[in-house]
Write a protein that holds these residues in place. Structure first.
Motif, PDB file in Angstrom:
ATOM      1  N   THR A 184       0.816  -1.215   0.000  1.00  0.00           N
ATOM      2  CA  THR A 184       0.000   0.000   0.000  1.00  0.00           C
ATOM      3  C   THR A 184       0.848   1.263   0.000  1.00  0.00           C
ATOM      4  N   ASP A 185       2.177   1.111   0.078  1.00  0.00           N
ATOM      5  CA  ASP A 185       3.079   2.269   0.128  1.00  0.00           C
ATOM      6  C   ASP A 185       4.358   1.917  -0.614  1.00  0.00           C
ATOM      7  N   ASN A 194       7.085  11.080  -2.701  1.00  0.00           N
ATOM      8  CA  ASN A 194       6.984  12.532  -2.935  1.00  0.00           C
ATOM      9  C   ASN A 194       5.575  12.961  -3.356  1.00  0.00           C
ATOM     10  N   SER A 195       4.575  12.327  -2.819  1.00  0.00           N
ATOM     11  CA  SER A 195       3.199  12.677  -3.167  1.00  0.00           C
ATOM     12  C   SER A 195       2.280  12.425  -1.986  1.00  0.00           C
ATOM     13  N   GLU A 196       1.324  13.310  -1.791  1.00  0.00           N
ATOM     14  CA  GLU A 196       0.317  13.127  -0.759  1.00  0.00           C
ATOM     15  C   GLU A 196      -0.922  12.435  -1.309  1.00  0.00           C
ATOM     16  N   ARG A 197      -0.974  12.272  -2.635  1.00  0.00           N
ATOM     17  CA  ARG A 197      -2.125  11.611  -3.248  1.00  0.00           C
ATOM     18  C   ARG A 197      -1.936  10.093  -3.225  1.00  0.00           C
ATOM     19  N   THR A 198      -2.990   9.405  -2.919  1.00  0.00           N
ATOM     20  CA  THR A 198      -2.979   7.963  -3.114  1.00  0.00           C
ATOM     21  C   THR A 198      -3.477   7.672  -4.525  1.00  0.00           C
TER      22      THR A 198
END
Length: 436
Positions: A166-167, A403-407
């Protein structure tokens, strides 16, 4: 050889080339688009050849007099068509003289027996029954794109391991990492993370009635009932893929924990679809799966597609035209209209999905029976079909990138739109919503 898989891969390759040709034409690159004609012709020939080989592989050879292939383990084909067998069932009901070929089929399905079941039914020959589920899965616009598996005759479920990921901002496959290391230095050990999934087979059933007059036409019955149940099977399976609730049936994309629902634009009209919706959905799709992605859309949205403009550029292309595209496209990906999507204006009326991330499990062939007694007083026969299958999304949660806050996810939808714009939040930036 898995002809269905080869055929699906060829069809996807054809769809991709057609989409590429459309993009080239939209950019006025006519010569480059025309150069793809030869490749498309070759693909069409491969598809036709594969379909022919698949059809031949499903045909049984006629037994030779006095032995031959039949003695070498090949199955008998007592009846040459479904209509021929149905007429034998009708004659058995009316004259009480049973065609021995009916007993051959029943013995093969139920074990040796000189009688019929208590309800007076006869099993349909296996090669006729098998075509219903296989045809529905291999020819449907949605079902031909999912990841399909067949379990053995003695299995009623499937278990498998999947990477629990998931990450991917710092590792891949749930924990595997690589490091830059100076000479002689050591690095930290890493390992993947897995999860076990289980999918139990569920049962689908269907019934149809036919009058005695209708059953007298063997040629008509050969095609009609096979086609009717194939279409009905296709529709129920597609509904399962999109919206199944998982309660005694398939779990659909709209019930996936990985589903991301992108917010509507502030003040967006009820039931409308605009280019900003499309772009924001596209931005939340996993980049690695975009080549497999399709737009699933309720047909009521079709009349809005020609209005999807970015400045003076359309992001939608119609089917047909010079490229001969099979589907309409948005941002180069096919649009599949399906009324199993939710009603216009509600969450789920439009989906962006990588259908290879959906698993369909099926068991062998359909089981079919004809009963001569169910509707005896009305001079009708009952046709029953039983299918064992199930399905579920592989992805269980959205994925976080570096480097992103979007999933991002293989499954993205658009939130409900209301005239007041109350469904919009944060300027339509999109929020994760796990359906169900």
């Amino acid at each position: 050889m898995d002809f269905a898989k080869v055929l699906n891969d060829l069809r996807r390759e054809k769809a991709d080339k057609l989409a590429r040709a459309e993009r080239l034409l939209a950019e006025d690159k006519v010569e480059e688009a025309a150069a793809l004609d030869g490749e498309l012709d070759a693909l069409c020939q491969k598809i036709a050849a594969t379909e022919n080989l698949m059809r031949r592989s499903q045909e049984e050879a006629e037994p030779l007099p006095g032995g031959g292939p039949q003695d070498q383990g090949q199955k008998a084909r007592p009846f040459h068509s479904l209509g021929e067998q149905l007429q034998a069932v009708v004659n058995a009901a009316k004259t009480h003289v049973v065609d021995k070929r009916l007993l051959q089929v029943n013995n093969a399905v139920q074990g040796a027996s000189e009688g019929t079941k208590a309800d007076g039914g006869y099993a349909i020959q296996e090669d006729f029954a098998g075509s219903i589920l296989e045809t529905a899965v291999t020819t449907g616009d949605i079902l031909s794109r999912v990841d399909s598996y067949t379990v053995g005759a003695n299995s009623n479920a499937a278990r498998w391991l999947m990477v629990d990921e998931t990450d991917v901002s710092a590792s891949v496959f749930g924990g595997v990492q690589m490091y830059w290391a100076s000479e002689g230095a050591t690095v930290a050990a890493s390992r993947p993370k897995f999860k076990e999934l289980k999918l139990d087979l569920e049962k689908m059933m269907g019934f149809a009635y036919a009058t005695d007059e209708l059953l007298q036409d063997a040629a008509f019955m050969t095609g009609f009932f096979g086609t009717a149940f194939t279409v009905a099977t296709n529709r129920l399976l597609e509904d399962g893929v999109i919206a199944g609730d998982g309660q005694g049936k398939m779990t659909g994309i709209l019930k996936s924990g990985a589903l991301i629902a992108v917010d509507a634009e502030s003040g967006q009209g009820a039931g409308t679809l605009n280019a900003q919706n499309i772009l924001k959905m596209w931005s939340r799709a996993l980049v690695s799966g975009r080549k497999n992605m399709v737009w699933l859309m309720h047909p009521d949205l079709e009349d809005q597609l020609p209005q999807l403009m970015l400045g003076d550029k359309l992001i939608w292309m119609p089917e047909g035209g010079i490229s001969g595209a099979q589907y309409q496209t948005i941002l180069g990906r096919p649009v599949l209209f399906n009324d199993n999507c939710q009603a216009i204006g509600t969450k789920g009326d439009v989906l962006l999905a990588d259908l290879k991330q959906y698993m369909l499990l099926k068991k062998g062939t359909a089981k079919q029976d004809w009963s001569m007694h169910v509707e005896f007083l009305t001079d009708q026969m009952c046709f029953r079909v039983v299918l064992r299958c199930n399905g579920m999304p592989k992805a269980t949660a959205p994925v976080k990138l570096k480097n992103s806050e979007r999933t991002r996810s293989p499954f993205v939808t658009l939130a409900a739109r209301s005239a007041s714009g109350s469904g919009a939040q944060q300027g339509g930036s999109g929020t994760q919503q796990a359906a169900g």
